[in-house]
Scaffold this motif. Structure first.
Motif, PDB file in Angstrom:
ATOM      1  N   ASP A  52       0.831  -1.206   0.000  1.00 51.63           N
ATOM      2  CA  ASP A  52       0.000   0.000   0.000  1.00 51.63           C
ATOM      3  C   ASP A  52       0.866   1.257   0.000  1.00 51.63           C
ATOM      4  OD1 ASP A  52      -2.281  -1.482   0.052  1.00 51.63           O
ATOM      5  OD2 ASP A  52      -2.897  -0.913   2.076  1.00 51.63           O
ATOM      6  N   GLY A  53       0.474   2.230  -0.798  1.00 52.35           N
ATOM      7  CA  GLY A  53       1.022   3.563  -0.675  1.00 52.35           C
ATOM      8  C   GLY A  53       0.160   4.371   0.269  1.00 52.35           C
ATOM      9  N   PRO A  79       4.491   6.449  -2.371  1.00 50.92           N
ATOM     10  CA  PRO A  79       4.130   5.196  -3.039  1.00 50.92           C
ATOM     11  C   PRO A  79       4.477   3.979  -2.192  1.00 50.92           C
ATOM     12  CG  PRO A  79       5.330   6.679  -4.512  1.00 50.92           C
ATOM     13  CD  PRO A  79       5.450   7.241  -3.132  1.00 50.92           C
ATOM     14  N   ALA A  80       3.919   2.834  -2.558  1.00 55.69           N
ATOM     15  CA  ALA A  80       4.220   1.588  -1.860  1.00 55.69           C
ATOM     16  C   ALA A  80       5.722   1.362  -1.827  1.00 55.69           C
ATOM     17  CB  ALA A  80       3.526   0.425  -2.566  1.00 55.69           C
ATOM     18  N   ALA A  81       6.200   0.787  -0.744  1.00 54.96           N
ATOM     19  CA  ALA A  81       7.616   0.508  -0.482  1.00 54.96           C
ATOM     20  C   ALA A  81       8.388   1.763  -0.102  1.00 54.96           C
ATOM     21  CB  ALA A  81       8.297  -0.188  -1.659  1.00 54.96           C
ATOM     22  N   GLY A  99      -3.746   2.585   0.130  1.00 57.26           N
ATOM     23  CA  GLY A  99      -4.187   1.541  -0.782  1.00 57.26           C
ATOM     24  C   GLY A  99      -3.117   1.268  -1.810  1.00 57.26           C
ATOM     25  N   ALA A 100      -3.288   0.175  -2.554  1.00 62.61           N
ATOM     26  CA  ALA A 100      -2.285  -0.219  -3.540  1.00 62.61           C
ATOM     27  C   ALA A 100      -2.155   0.792  -4.663  1.00 62.61           C
ATOM     28  CB  ALA A 100      -2.633  -1.599  -4.097  1.00 62.61           C
ATOM     29  N   GLN A 106       3.601   7.469  -9.564  1.00 59.87           N
ATOM     30  CA  GLN A 106       3.937   8.845  -9.198  1.00 59.87           C
ATOM     31  C   GLN A 106       5.190   8.847  -8.315  1.00 59.87           C
ATOM     32  OE1 GLN A 106       0.716  11.653  -8.157  1.00 59.87           O
ATOM     33  NE2 GLN A 106      -0.679   9.911  -8.271  1.00 59.87           N
ATOM     34  N   SER A 107       5.904   9.931  -8.367  1.00 59.72           N
ATOM     35  CA  SER A 107       7.079  10.084  -7.511  1.00 59.72           C
ATOM     36  C   SER A 107       6.646  10.561  -6.131  1.00 59.72           C
ATOM     37  CB  SER A 107       8.042  11.106  -8.121  1.00 59.72           C
ATOM     38  OG  SER A 107       8.493  10.684  -9.392  1.00 59.72           O
ATOM     39  N   PRO A 108       7.440  10.286  -5.096  1.00 60.63           N
ATOM     40  CA  PRO A 108       7.101  10.768  -3.757  1.00 60.63           C
ATOM     41  C   PRO A 108       7.018  12.293  -3.737  1.00 60.63           C
ATOM     42  CG  PRO A 108       8.862   9.147  -3.653  1.00 60.63           C
ATOM     43  CD  PRO A 108       8.678   9.487  -5.096  1.00 60.63           C
TER      44      PRO A 108
END
Length: 208
Positions: A52-53, A79-81, A99-100, A106-108
């Protein structure tokens, strides 16, 4: 879907010093959840589920990540991770969406409220862009927007003032989601500041 957040009970989390208000029990059309978290001094935001992001908006107090400190109106898209629990040295309240699909492709982003300029929007509206489809919108008193439909839906949190349309009145502290192709004719009587997301509530099968 509409929630008067002040009427929702705070639920204690397993993590010490953390409570939350769940804004919807089932995931939205994009497969995501929105909730409010209240963190005591020194507490951390509970970790997102694997894959999930998350988006975080600071509503009160301050929240700190490796990229710096965010106070009222501070915004982070992770974002996720790349999600961060962060921490607060003083009590804070956060609006969190997870959510996923959050932050996918997208970039952080991490933006302090005062670091982003206001840009002219439609009519007399002022807009402060945050990430794709996401912005603050300032409404001067007595401003009325054109009637419109929401392709991919719309999500709003009223930060100050009172947002209105033909369906009702939404004072500060109101969170709402309007589904794909919903329509309204919004206006305000008093100066109003809202956080708004658009285009992210397409049914999952349409979103791919």
């Amino acid at each position: 879907m509409k929630r008067d957040c002040d009427s929702l009970a705070w639920q204690d989390c397993q993590q010490a010093g953390v409570s939350r208000r769940v804004l919807h029990v089932e995931p939205d059309a994009g497969g995501c959840y929105s909730m409010l978290y209240r963190l005591a001094p020194g507490a951390q935001l509970p970790s997102a589920r694997q894959g999930d992001g998350q988006e975080v908006l600071v509503l009160a107090g301050s929240w700190e990540t490796a990229q710096g400190r965010l106070e009222f109106g501070g915004y982070a898209l992770q974002p996720a991770a790349q999600t961060q629990a962060g921490h607060c040295t003083e009590a804070c309240t956060l609006l969190v969406r997870r959510g996923a699909t959050v932050g996918a492709a997208q970039s952080p982003v991490q933006i302090a409220f005062d670091a982003q300029p206001w840009l002219p929007g439609a009519g007399k509206l002022l807009v402060k862009p945050l990430s794709e489809g996401t912005a603050f919108v300032f409404w001067p008193a007595m401003e009325r927007f054109q009637a419109h439909k929401h392709w991919g839906g719309e999500e709003i949190y009223v930060l100050s003032g009172q947002f209105e349309d033909e369906h009702g009145k939404y004072p500060a502290g109101t969170w709402m989601q309007s589904p794909h192709l919903s329509a309204h004719h919004p206006f305000v009587v008093e100066e109003t500041l809202i956080f708004v997301k658009t285009g992210h509530l397409l049914p999952t099968e349409r979103a791919h």
